[in-house]
Design a protein around this motif. Structure first.
Motif, PDB file in Angstrom:
ATOM      1  N   HIS A  75       0.617  -1.249  -0.267  1.00 13.41           N
ATOM      2  CA  HIS A  75      -0.396   0.624  -0.144  1.00 13.41           C
ATOM      3  C   HIS A  75       0.600   1.419  -0.428  1.00 13.41           C
ATOM      4  CE1 HIS A  75       1.089  -0.354   4.518  1.00 13.41           C
ATOM      5  NE2 HIS A  75       0.877   0.588   4.261  1.00 13.41           N
ATOM      6  N   HIS A  96       1.403   5.629   1.133  1.00  8.13           N
ATOM      7  CA  HIS A  96       1.106   6.826   2.209  1.00  8.13           C
ATOM      8  C   HIS A  96       1.391   7.728   1.159  1.00  8.13           C
ATOM      9  CE1 HIS A  96       0.083   4.016   5.726  1.00  8.13           C
ATOM     10  NE2 HIS A  96       1.505   3.446   5.104  1.00  8.13           N
ATOM     11  N   GLU A 111       6.114   9.178   5.396  1.00 11.40           N
ATOM     12  CA  GLU A 111       6.248   8.517   6.341  1.00 11.40           C
ATOM     13  C   GLU A 111       7.778   8.516   7.188  1.00 11.40           C
ATOM     14  OE1 GLU A 111       3.489   4.898   6.882  1.00 11.40           O
ATOM     15  OE2 GLU A 111       2.345   6.082   7.866  1.00 11.40           O
ATOM     16  N   HIS A 119       4.451   0.652   1.200  1.00 13.72           N
ATOM     17  CA  HIS A 119       4.996   0.234   2.172  1.00 13.72           C
ATOM     18  C   HIS A 119       5.174  -1.435   1.305  1.00 13.72           C
ATOM     19  CE1 HIS A 119       5.349   3.247   5.346  1.00 13.72           C
ATOM     20  NE2 HIS A 119       5.719   3.038   4.723  1.00 13.72           N
ATOM     21  N   THR A 163       2.150   1.382  11.140  1.00 15.12           N
ATOM     22  CA  THR A 163       1.756   3.205  10.892  1.00 15.12           C
ATOM     23  C   THR A 163       1.172   3.390  11.735  1.00 15.12           C
ATOM     24  OG1 THR A 163       2.048   3.314   9.354  1.00 15.12           O
ATOM     25  CG2 THR A 163       4.522   3.381  10.130  1.00 15.12           C
TER      26      THR A 163
HETATM   27 ZN   LIG Z   1       2.599   1.692   5.703  1.00 16.63          ZN
END
Ligand SMILES: [Zn+2]
Ligand SMILES: CCCCNCC(=O)NCCc1ccc(S(N)(=O)=O)cc1
Length: 261
Positions: free
Chosen positions: A94, A96, A106, A119, A199
């Protein structure tokens, strides 16, 4: 001296309505990676990545991000080596990202944000029977982080981008097959590694982070496509899925190791 009761209410993060740092958390993620403070570890092995594109199952919008999930019922898409003592199975990947290109990742490197971060989430199938069990264990998960920077169009990412309109709303899913996520991982072998956490909830301290030094390049249209997704379900008032990154967490008593000099 006795410790003064911490009466201050933990700040809540708008996206997760959960505390920004979990009580007693000593290895939370994400963190800023201060390049000059990272320690070269000559005993770190190269990371060995072996993904089988036929294990790719579907893409879904879970209301935090969009996930591409894999069949993890056997050792068909795995990583081994690097800082890891066991073989880990790919479960999902996925991203961010931010509302604008100035932020979105992140992790940061020397306090620099990238516009997005990938990630790839793996679990220790040698020691644990399932992902859900591994999520609760200190050596349960291994997540490869790859920074995205603005540049040339990424052809491998485009097949993903073309599918996003079909998962615009939370809790929508589409079949997605024959995708090899190694096309999203830079060929440069250099990485940082440290002990951290998820996270997003449940924020468990079960992740060995492997952060690739080199970013991949994507173009503006591809980043904009991420920003057309919604946090909200069909029929709800629309809220654009942007800024789905957790604030930086304290390094506390941790060292970030590098695989490179
Ligand atoms: Zn993530
Ligand atoms: C809250 C219900 C949990 C139920 N059980 C499912 C679960 O634990 N899912 C956790 C999934 C997750 C979260 C965050 C990352 S990140 N961003 O650190 O790579 C990776 C994976």
């Amino acid at each position: 001296a006795c410790s003064r009761k911490n009466t201050r209410k933990a700040a809540l993060h708008p996206l997760w309505q959960s505390p920004l740092t979990i009580p007693g958390g000593t290895r939370q993620s994400p963190i800023n990676i201060q390049w000059r403070d990272s320690v070269y570890d000559p005993f770190l092995k190269p990371l060995k990545i072996s993904y089988d594109p036929t294990t790719c199952l579907h893409i879904w919008n879970n209301g935090y991000s969009f996930l591409v999930e894999f069949d993890d019922s056997a050792d068909r898409s795995t990583i081994v080596g690097g800082p890891l003592e066991n073989k880990y199975r790919l479960k999902q990947f996925h991203f961010h990202w931010g509302a604008i290109n100035d932020w979105g990742s992140e992790h940061t490197v020397d306090s620099k944000f990238y516009p997005a971060e990938l990630h790839l989430v793996h679990w220790n199938a040698v020691e644990y029977p399932s992902f859900e069990e591994a999520v609760m264990e200190g050596n349960g998960l291994a997540v490869i982080g790859v920074f995205l920077k603005l540049g040339a169009r990424h052809e491998g990412l485009q097949t993903l981008v073309d599918a996003l309109p079909a998962v615009r709303h939370k809790d929508t899913v589409i079949e997605f097959d024959d995708f090899d996520p190694s096309c999203l991982i830079p060929s440069c072998p250099d990485y940082w590694t440290y002990a951290g956490s998820l996270t997003t909830p449940p924020l468990t301290e079960s992740v060995t982070w492997i952060i690739k030094k080199k970013p991949i390049e994507v173009d503006e249209d591809q980043l904009e496509a991420f920003r057309t997704l919604l946090f909200t379900s069909d029929g709800e008032e629309e809220r654009r899925m942007v800024d789905n990154f957790r604030p930086l967490q304290p390094l506390m008593n941790r060292t970030v190791r590098s695989s490179f000099r």
